[in-house]
Design an enzyme around this catalytic site. Structure first.
Site, PDB file in Angstrom:
ATOM      1  N   HIS A 118     -19.584  -5.972 -15.612  1.00  0.00           N
ATOM      2  CA  HIS A 118     -19.500  -7.371 -15.172  1.00  0.00           C
ATOM      3  C   HIS A 118     -18.447  -7.549 -14.088  1.00  0.00           C
ATOM      4  CE1 HIS A 118     -21.466  -8.910 -19.140  1.00  0.00           C
ATOM      5  NE2 HIS A 118     -22.326  -8.351 -18.315  1.00  0.00           N
ATOM      6  N   CYS A 129     -17.255 -10.642   5.897  1.00  0.00           N
ATOM      7  CA  CYS A 129     -17.009  -9.310   6.514  1.00  0.00           C
ATOM      8  C   CYS A 129     -16.759  -8.233   5.475  1.00  0.00           C
ATOM      9  CB  CYS A 129     -15.821  -9.401   7.475  1.00  0.00           C
ATOM     10  SG  CYS A 129     -14.240  -9.575   6.620  1.00  0.00           S
ATOM     11  N   CYS A 150     -11.485 -12.985   8.994  1.00  0.00           N
ATOM     12  CA  CYS A 150     -12.574 -13.751   9.625  1.00  0.00           C
ATOM     13  C   CYS A 150     -12.708 -15.173   9.082  1.00  0.00           C
ATOM     14  CB  CYS A 150     -13.904 -13.012   9.433  1.00  0.00           C
ATOM     15  SG  CYS A 150     -14.567 -13.178   7.759  1.00  0.00           S
ATOM     16  N   SER A 189     -20.087  -9.727 -29.092  1.00  0.00           N
ATOM     17  CA  SER A 189     -21.122 -10.417 -29.892  1.00  0.00           C
ATOM     18  C   SER A 189     -22.514  -9.935 -29.492  1.00  0.00           C
ATOM     19  CB  SER A 189     -21.006 -11.931 -29.662  1.00  0.00           C
ATOM     20  OG  SER A 189     -21.267 -12.223 -28.286  1.00  0.00           O
ATOM     21  N   ASN A 211     -16.063  -5.083 -35.162  1.00  0.00           N
ATOM     22  CA  ASN A 211     -16.130  -6.465 -34.713  1.00  0.00           C
ATOM     23  C   ASN A 211     -15.670  -7.421 -35.809  1.00  0.00           C
ATOM     24  OD1 ASN A 211     -16.881  -7.815 -32.161  1.00  0.00           O
ATOM     25  ND2 ASN A 211     -18.127  -9.088 -33.536  1.00  0.00           N
TER      26      ASN A 211
END
Ligand code: APR
Ligand code: ZN
Length: 240
Positions: A118, A129, A150, A189, A211
């Site tokens: 991600h 640029c 730029c 999750s 988890n």
């Protein structure tokens, strides 16, 4: 059934697949947990709407205000979970960390084999640029960050809703998952695609889920550890 220590001792090609839950111990909130980023609204808007490609283009000022306030933790440090994965890499047992996190903490822990599917808040590019900028550009520019070269808008290399994840990170991640003997899924999750489907590439021996809450992978896992990822990884003996 073997415990995590026995699985790690027996494994030679481990991949760790991580989500926001491995960074909460570093002071970075997750997204969908009880106190997660998505639990509330921001100026009447949902964070998922703000973190979308269309919102970025239509309301860049508001996007960057939210982004600086809610997604940047430049002082956050790697915690015991990150450090254990770095030791696994130094011990030659880790084939890679596939992470959905954009906080850069796996690389800051010293891992070299990291697939940031991600993206990362530490990488920012001019949209005109393609000039590269570090995190300080976003932190130190008021309003919409502009390219020194730029004048174009400098956009974080973070996958927004409506954008495709980085192709090369995804290809590398799927390759390593399909070649590993142990896949440790930690602090996620498994709510977001295509990341959640990367688990379909796993054909190895040991699937482990670490988890705080139930996940869709629990019933396929050989071992489910319901708890704090930092504490689980801290308890491991990893001989480098
Ligand atoms: N130890 C173990 N698990 C934890 C801990 C912890 N210390 N803290 C939180 N968790 C768990 C939560 O219970 C939750 O199930 O981690 C999981 C985090 O899930 P999410 O908040 O949905 O985060 P994640 O799975 O990484 O989200 C994936 O969604 O919005 C997108 O791009 C964003 O990368 C993110 C993706
Ligand atoms: Zn530029």
């Amino acid at each position: 059934m073997p415990d995590l220590q026995q699985i790690i001792d027996r494994s030679r090609r481990i991949v760790c697949f991580t989500g926001a839950g491995v960074s909460t111990a570093s002071g970075i909130p997750d997204f969908r947990g009880a106190d997660g980023l998505y639990a509330g609204k921001w100026k009447g808007l949902t964070p998922e709407m703000i973190l979308s490609q269309s919102f970025f283009f239509l309301h860049p000022e508001a996007f960057f205000e939210f982004y600086r306030e809610k997604l940047l933790f430049p002082k956050a440090k790697p915690n015991a979970a990150h450090l254990a994965m770095e030791r696994l890499e130094r011990a030659g047992k880790l084939r890679g960390v596939v992470t959905q996190n954009v906080d850069g903490l796996h690389k800051r822990a010293g891992n070299k084999l990291v697939y940031e599917i991600h993206g990362s808040v530490w990488e920012n590019y001019c949209m005109d640029c393609n000039a590269f900028y570090g995190l300080e550009k976003i932190l130190n520019s008021p309003g919409i960050p502009r390219c020194d070269r730029c004048g174009g808008v400098v956009k974080p290399w973070v996958v927004l809703y409506g954008e495709a994840p980085d192709k090369y990170s995804c290809m590398g991640a799927c390759r390593e998952i399909s070649n590993c003997d142990t896949l440790i899924v930690a602090g996620t999750s498994l709510s977001v695609e295509p990341a959640a489907s990367f688990l379909d590439y796993f054909h190895g021996k040991h699937l482990v889920v670490v988890n705080a809450e139930p996940t869709p992978a629990d019933d396929k896992a050989e071992l489910v550890l319901r708890g704090n990822a930092a504490e689980v990884f801290e308890s491991l003996e990893i001989r480098v």
